[in-house]
Design a protein around this motif. Sequence first.
Motif, PDB file in Angstrom:
ATOM      1  N   GLY A 136      88.656 -20.400 -80.746  1.00 17.70           N
ATOM      2  CA  GLY A 136      88.054 -19.243 -80.233  1.00 17.70           C
ATOM      3  C   GLY A 136      89.052 -18.046 -80.512  1.00 17.70           C
TER       4      GLY A 136
ATOM      5  N   ARG B 176      89.277 -17.106 -84.210  1.00 17.44           N
ATOM      6  CA  ARG B 176      87.749 -16.285 -84.699  1.00 17.44           C
ATOM      7  C   ARG B 176      87.565 -15.180 -83.917  1.00 17.44           C
ATOM      8  N   ASN B 177      88.486 -14.739 -82.936  1.00 21.59           N
ATOM      9  CA  ASN B 177      88.351 -13.581 -82.058  1.00 21.59           C
ATOM     10  C   ASN B 177      87.031 -13.652 -81.365  1.00 21.59           C
ATOM     11  N   TRP B 178      86.798 -14.438 -80.666  1.00 19.80           N
ATOM     12  CA  TRP B 178      85.661 -14.616 -80.014  1.00 19.80           C
ATOM     13  C   TRP B 178      86.101 -13.520 -78.440  1.00 19.80           C
ATOM     14  N   SER B 179      84.855 -12.564 -78.381  1.00 20.99           N
ATOM     15  CA  SER B 179      85.308 -11.695 -77.511  1.00 20.99           C
ATOM     16  C   SER B 179      85.566 -12.169 -75.912  1.00 20.99           C
ATOM     17  N   ILE B 180      84.791 -13.198 -75.685  1.00 19.57           N
ATOM     18  CA  ILE B 180      85.037 -13.747 -74.243  1.00 19.57           C
ATOM     19  C   ILE B 180      86.414 -14.096 -73.928  1.00 19.57           C
ATOM     20  N   LEU B 181      86.987 -14.628 -75.122  1.00 19.31           N
ATOM     21  CA  LEU B 181      88.449 -15.260 -74.979  1.00 19.31           C
ATOM     22  C   LEU B 181      89.509 -14.009 -75.042  1.00 19.31           C
TER      23      LEU B 181
ATOM     24  N   LYS C 165      94.964 -12.757 -77.387  1.00 19.33           N
ATOM     25  CA  LYS C 165      94.852 -13.741 -78.542  1.00 19.33           C
ATOM     26  C   LYS C 165      95.896 -14.782 -78.669  1.00 19.33           C
TER      27      LYS C 165
ATOM     28  N   THR D  38      95.923 -17.078 -75.551  1.00 20.87           N
ATOM     29  CA  THR D  38      94.980 -18.082 -75.624  1.00 20.87           C
ATOM     30  C   THR D  38      95.201 -19.035 -76.471  1.00 20.87           C
TER      31      THR D  38
END
Length: 142
Positions: free
Chosen positions: A82, A85-90, A118, A121
């Motif tokens: 995540g 892939r730059n998931w905004s929730i993370l 980022k 995480t």
Amino acid sequence: MRRVDRSKTDTLWERREPRCPCPSGQGTAACAAPAKASIPATFSRTSGFGLAAFFHLFRRATIMVYVAGFITLGFGALLIIGAKRNWSILVDPPKTAALFYSQSLLRLLFDLDPPAMKWLTIFQGTVLIIVATIIMFAHAVA
């Protein structure tokens, strides 16, 4: 509640030779009566099915250790994927969710921007994978 004499009961994990039912007490080899298989009355050092019995069984259950380890490995991999892939929730969590979401709380406390979130995480995912691997390996060796 019924009290159980711990010296006369088997535990769940240990096997003892069945006691001789005859009054002589010479052992099952000398006794003519056939020995019955006994069912343990308690779970180890606890009486009944309380919280301590649950934790005792959880410590001893190999399958549960591996299930928890693989769930932790999967969650760590999910955090790393995540973040990559730059998931905004993370990477960019909302600050209003700080009461119930740890990533948002870290962003609020340390005032982190998305690139720092980022890397944080990715670090968290790596730590989860390392800890799960060590626990499963230690359990396999022991």
